[in-house]
Design a protein around this motif. Structure first.
Motif, PDB file in Angstrom:
ATOM      1  N   UNK A  29      -1.325  -0.892 -12.983  1.00 19.78           N
ATOM      2  CA  UNK A  29      -2.346  -0.255 -12.156  1.00 19.78           C
ATOM      3  C   UNK A  29      -3.376  -1.267 -11.666  1.00 19.78           C
ATOM      4  N   UNK A  30      -3.597  -2.317 -12.462  1.00 21.22           N
ATOM      5  CA  UNK A  30      -4.515  -3.366 -12.008  1.00 21.22           C
ATOM      6  C   UNK A  30      -3.944  -4.087 -10.791  1.00 21.22           C
ATOM      7  N   UNK A  31      -2.612  -4.137 -10.693  1.00 22.22           N
ATOM      8  CA  UNK A  31      -1.992  -4.738  -9.513  1.00 22.22           C
ATOM      9  C   UNK A  31      -1.940  -3.757  -8.349  1.00 22.22           C
ATOM     10  N   UNK A  32      -1.825  -2.446  -8.657  1.00 25.52           N
ATOM     11  CA  UNK A  32      -1.699  -1.452  -7.592  1.00 25.52           C
ATOM     12  C   UNK A  32      -3.040  -0.991  -7.050  1.00 25.52           C
ATOM     13  N   UNK A  33      -4.107  -1.073  -7.870  1.00 27.74           N
ATOM     14  CA  UNK A  33      -5.406  -0.521  -7.460  1.00 27.74           C
ATOM     15  C   UNK A  33      -5.949  -1.115  -6.164  1.00 27.74           C
ATOM     16  N   UNK A  34      -5.882  -2.467  -5.952  1.00 26.81           N
ATOM     17  CA  UNK A  34      -6.449  -3.009  -4.703  1.00 26.81           C
ATOM     18  C   UNK A  34      -5.658  -2.634  -3.462  1.00 26.81           C
ATOM     19  N   UNK A  35      -4.401  -2.164  -3.618  1.00 23.63           N
ATOM     20  CA  UNK A  35      -3.552  -1.942  -2.450  1.00 23.63           C
ATOM     21  C   UNK A  35      -4.096  -0.861  -1.525  1.00 23.63           C
ATOM     22  N   UNK A  36      -4.401   0.351  -1.990  1.00 21.83           N
ATOM     23  CA  UNK A  36      -4.909   1.359  -1.036  1.00 21.83           C
ATOM     24  C   UNK A  36      -6.234   0.963  -0.397  1.00 21.83           C
ATOM     25  N   UNK A  37      -7.110   0.299  -1.166  1.00 22.79           N
ATOM     26  CA  UNK A  37      -8.381  -0.151  -0.590  1.00 22.79           C
ATOM     27  C   UNK A  37      -8.123  -1.173   0.511  1.00 22.79           C
ATOM     28  N   UNK A  38      -7.173  -2.089   0.237  1.00 23.27           N
ATOM     29  CA  UNK A  38      -6.848  -3.114   1.235  1.00 23.27           C
ATOM     30  C   UNK A  38      -6.238  -2.490   2.491  1.00 23.27           C
ATOM     31  N   UNK A  39      -5.371  -1.496   2.314  1.00 21.81           N
ATOM     32  CA  UNK A  39      -4.738  -0.865   3.482  1.00 21.81           C
ATOM     33  C   UNK A  39      -5.776  -0.161   4.353  1.00 21.81           C
ATOM     34  N   UNK A  40      -6.687   0.563   3.730  1.00 23.07           N
ATOM     35  CA  UNK A  40      -7.727   1.253   4.504  1.00 23.07           C
ATOM     36  C   UNK A  40      -8.602   0.243   5.235  1.00 23.07           C
ATOM     37  N   UNK A  41      -8.946  -0.852   4.545  1.00 29.47           N
ATOM     38  CA  UNK A  41      -9.773  -1.886   5.179  1.00 29.47           C
ATOM     39  C   UNK A  41      -9.041  -2.543   6.336  1.00 29.47           C
ATOM     40  N   UNK A  42      -7.742  -2.799   6.141  1.00 29.32           N
ATOM     41  CA  UNK A  42      -6.978  -3.461   7.209  1.00 29.32           C
ATOM     42  C   UNK A  42      -6.817  -2.561   8.425  1.00 29.32           C
ATOM     43  N   UNK A  43      -6.574  -1.284   8.193  1.00 32.73           N
ATOM     44  CA  UNK A  43      -6.431  -0.355   9.320  1.00 32.73           C
ATOM     45  C   UNK A  43      -7.740  -0.272  10.104  1.00 32.73           C
ATOM     46  N   UNK A  44      -8.845  -0.237   9.374  1.00 31.49           N
ATOM     47  CA  UNK A  44     -10.142  -0.186  10.058  1.00 31.49           C
ATOM     48  C   UNK A  44     -10.424  -1.486  10.809  1.00 31.49           C
ATOM     49  N   UNK A  45     -10.081  -2.624  10.188  1.00 30.81           N
ATOM     50  CA  UNK A  45     -10.364  -3.914  10.839  1.00 30.81           C
ATOM     51  C   UNK A  45      -9.453  -4.154  12.031  1.00 30.81           C
ATOM     52  N   UNK A  46      -8.246  -3.592  12.018  1.00 29.44           N
ATOM     53  CA  UNK A  46      -7.308  -3.830  13.118  1.00 29.44           C
ATOM     54  C   UNK A  46      -7.792  -3.258  14.436  1.00 29.44           C
ATOM     55  N   UNK A  47      -8.730  -2.327  14.393  1.00 26.40           N
ATOM     56  CA  UNK A  47      -9.263  -1.748  15.622  1.00 26.40           C
ATOM     57  C   UNK A  47     -10.139  -2.746  16.381  1.00 26.40           C
ATOM     58  N   UNK A  48     -10.631  -3.735  15.691  1.00 19.06           N
ATOM     59  CA  UNK A  48     -11.442  -4.782  16.344  1.00 19.06           C
ATOM     60  C   UNK A  48     -10.500  -5.899  16.780  1.00 19.06           C
ATOM     61  N   UNK A  49     -10.461  -6.242  18.044  1.00 14.43           N
ATOM     62  CA  UNK A  49      -9.535  -7.294  18.505  1.00 14.43           C
ATOM     63  C   UNK A  49      -9.712  -8.617  17.784  1.00 14.43           C
ATOM     64  N   UNK A  50     -10.899  -8.906  17.358  1.00 20.58           N
ATOM     65  CA  UNK A  50     -11.121 -10.176  16.677  1.00 20.58           C
ATOM     66  C   UNK A  50     -10.472 -10.235  15.303  1.00 20.58           C
ATOM     67  N   UNK A  51     -10.226  -9.079  14.685  1.00 18.96           N
ATOM     68  CA  UNK A  51      -9.635  -9.035  13.351  1.00 18.96           C
ATOM     69  C   UNK A  51      -8.173  -8.585  13.369  1.00 18.96           C
ATOM     70  N   UNK A  52      -7.633  -8.212  14.520  1.00 17.21           N
ATOM     71  CA  UNK A  52      -6.335  -7.546  14.593  1.00 17.21           C
ATOM     72  C   UNK A  52      -5.227  -8.381  13.944  1.00 17.21           C
ATOM     73  N   UNK A  53      -5.090  -9.648  14.350  1.00  9.90           N
ATOM     74  CA  UNK A  53      -4.008 -10.468  13.812  1.00  9.90           C
ATOM     75  C   UNK A  53      -4.152 -10.680  12.307  1.00  9.90           C
ATOM     76  N   UNK A  54      -5.352 -10.985  11.906  1.00  5.68           N
ATOM     77  CA  UNK A  54      -5.572 -11.207  10.481  1.00  5.68           C
ATOM     78  C   UNK A  54      -5.325  -9.937   9.679  1.00  5.68           C
ATOM     79  N   UNK A  55      -5.668  -8.756  10.200  1.00  6.23           N
ATOM     80  CA  UNK A  55      -5.466  -7.497   9.487  1.00  6.23           C
ATOM     81  C   UNK A  55      -3.975  -7.202   9.318  1.00  6.23           C
TER      82      UNK A  55
END
Length: 407
Positions: A29-55
């Motif tokens: 669970x310590x390995x799985x816990x950051x995954x949903x937080x990271x996915x939500x952050x990446x989806x939100x960041x992908x909306x900004x063109x400056x972060x899209x590739x990195x997200x």
């Protein structure tokens, strides 16, 4: 093949196995816990063109790193518990994915002064990746090796932060926070592995204690038999040798010596029977006291209620019930992980009823007629006194034994 019942499978596990399953999933669970937080952050960041590739890259890296971290946790814990594993290969792969992912996200993200600020997205991602990947390292390597490995990971990511345009002060602060997070995660994961190793060691010690109790009883019997037979057998050997020499010389004293040998042999036979009879005779009160002491030494709470009529029972009945307590106590130690045991003696009409019940029984079906060698031996002893032995159903995880003997 039928579907395996998870509840039944869980009940079939021993306490160390249940503990290991719980601790393993705590690490997973310590390995799985950051995954949903990271996915939500990446989806939100992908909306900004400056972060899209990195997200997008961060999403892929996060999924891959989660899979490799799970495998690294598994192999590292196996190595810590002294089981065969290829933990070094998976630790190297997991560390390589983590460092490469940090570099990719930091370099593909926005550069300082050319667009959005790289710190809000790139630096937190690098910190999360590093301390998540450090958990298996802390489990699979000793502290003297895991600390330099973690420091090497931090130093490997530092140039990427500077190339991304993150200021030295900001980069130093992010890496310091990451180092503290890595230390916390490493200590937690190492503690989980240590606790599981202690559980297995305690289980092994408990099994060794049961084996030592059996070996001590065998040693006592062999010692008693040696004390009885040693001197007599030596005397028989000497007198037989003397009789042979006298017979070869034609002396009449040879017959006298052989008569003495015969007398000693008969006396030895009687003494051996006395030893065996004493070994086979079990005192009810002594066995109850011994059962309580042995079970308490194995951390099993034992309640014994022999009632007021125990001393009034016939000696033969007391002896056979004492044997039931001895064998039942052995079964509790060897075939269960009991925490509580109760022994009760009552009288039902013209029969004495001894009941023993304990918990901690695995979910392996126990034959109702008691097919074990010990229970079969008890049934034979009780049958000699017209008694009966039964193993009624006591519910999940419990074992109940009833011995009845006519008075």
């Amino acid at each position: 093949m039928g579907v395996v019942n998870p509840v039944r499978k869980w009940r079939g596990y021993s306490k160390p196995q249940r503990s290991e399953l719980y601790l393993r999933w705590s690490l997973y669970l310590m390995a799985l816990a950051p995954l949903p937080i990271s996915l939500v952050s990446n989806v939100s960041a992908a909306k900004d063109p400056g972060y899209a590739d990195a997200a997008r890259v961060a999403t892929v890296i996060g999924l891959v790193l989660t899979l490799t971290t799970l495998r690294a946790y598994r192999t590292s814990l196996d190595h810590y518990l002294k089981r065969p594993s290829d933990h070094l290969r998976w630790l190297a792969l997991n560390g390589g994915v983590a460092v490469a992912g940090c570099w990719a996200v930091l370099l593909l993200g926005p550069q300082a002064g050319t667009g959005p600020d790289p710190v809000p997205f790139s630096a937190p991602f690098a910190s999360t990746v590093l301390f998540s990947a450090f958990g298996p390292v802390a489990v699979g390597l000793s502290p003297r090796r895991s600390a330099p490995a973690g420091l090497a990971g931090l130093l490997a990511v530092a140039p990427a932060m500077l190339l991304a345009g993150i200021g030295p002060a900001t980069a130093c602060g992010a890496l310091t926070f990451t180092a503290l997070a890595m230390a916390f995660v490493g200590c937690s994961c190492r503690s989980f592995a240590w606790m599981q190793s202690v559980v297995w060691e305690l289980d092994a010690a408990r099994e060794a204690q049961a084996r030592l109790a059996v070996a001590e009883e065998r040693l006592r019997f062999s010692r008693d038999l040696h004390d009885v037979m040693g001197r007599n057998l030596t005397t028989i050997a000497l007198k037989s040798e003397l009789a042979v020499q006298l017979a070869r010389r034609g002396r009449p004293e040879a017959a006298e010596q052989m008569a003495e040998v015969q007398k000693i042999a008969q006396e030895s036979q009687r003494e051996v029977r006395d030893v065996v009879r004493g070994y086979r005779t079990a005192d009810l009160h002594a066995e109850a006291i011994g059962a309580r002491a042995v079970l308490r030494s194995a951390d099993v709470h034992c309640e014994i209620d022999l009632g007021e009529d125990a001393d009034r029972l016939p000696p033969a009945v007391q002896s056979v019930l004492g044997w039931v307590i001895r064998e039942a106590t052995t079964n509790v130690l060897r075939h269960s992980e009991a925490g509580h045991c109760a022994i009760r003696l009552s009288r039902a009409g013209d029969r004495a009823v001894l009941e023993l019940e304990n918990d901690g029984v695995p979910a392996v079906p126990i034959p109702s007629q008691g097919s074990g060698t010990g229970l079969r031996g008890l049934r034979e002893r009780l049958a000699a006194h017209e008694g009966e032995l039964s193993v009624p159903d006591a519910g999940p995880g419990r074992f109940r034994l009833l011995a009845t003997v006519p008075l």
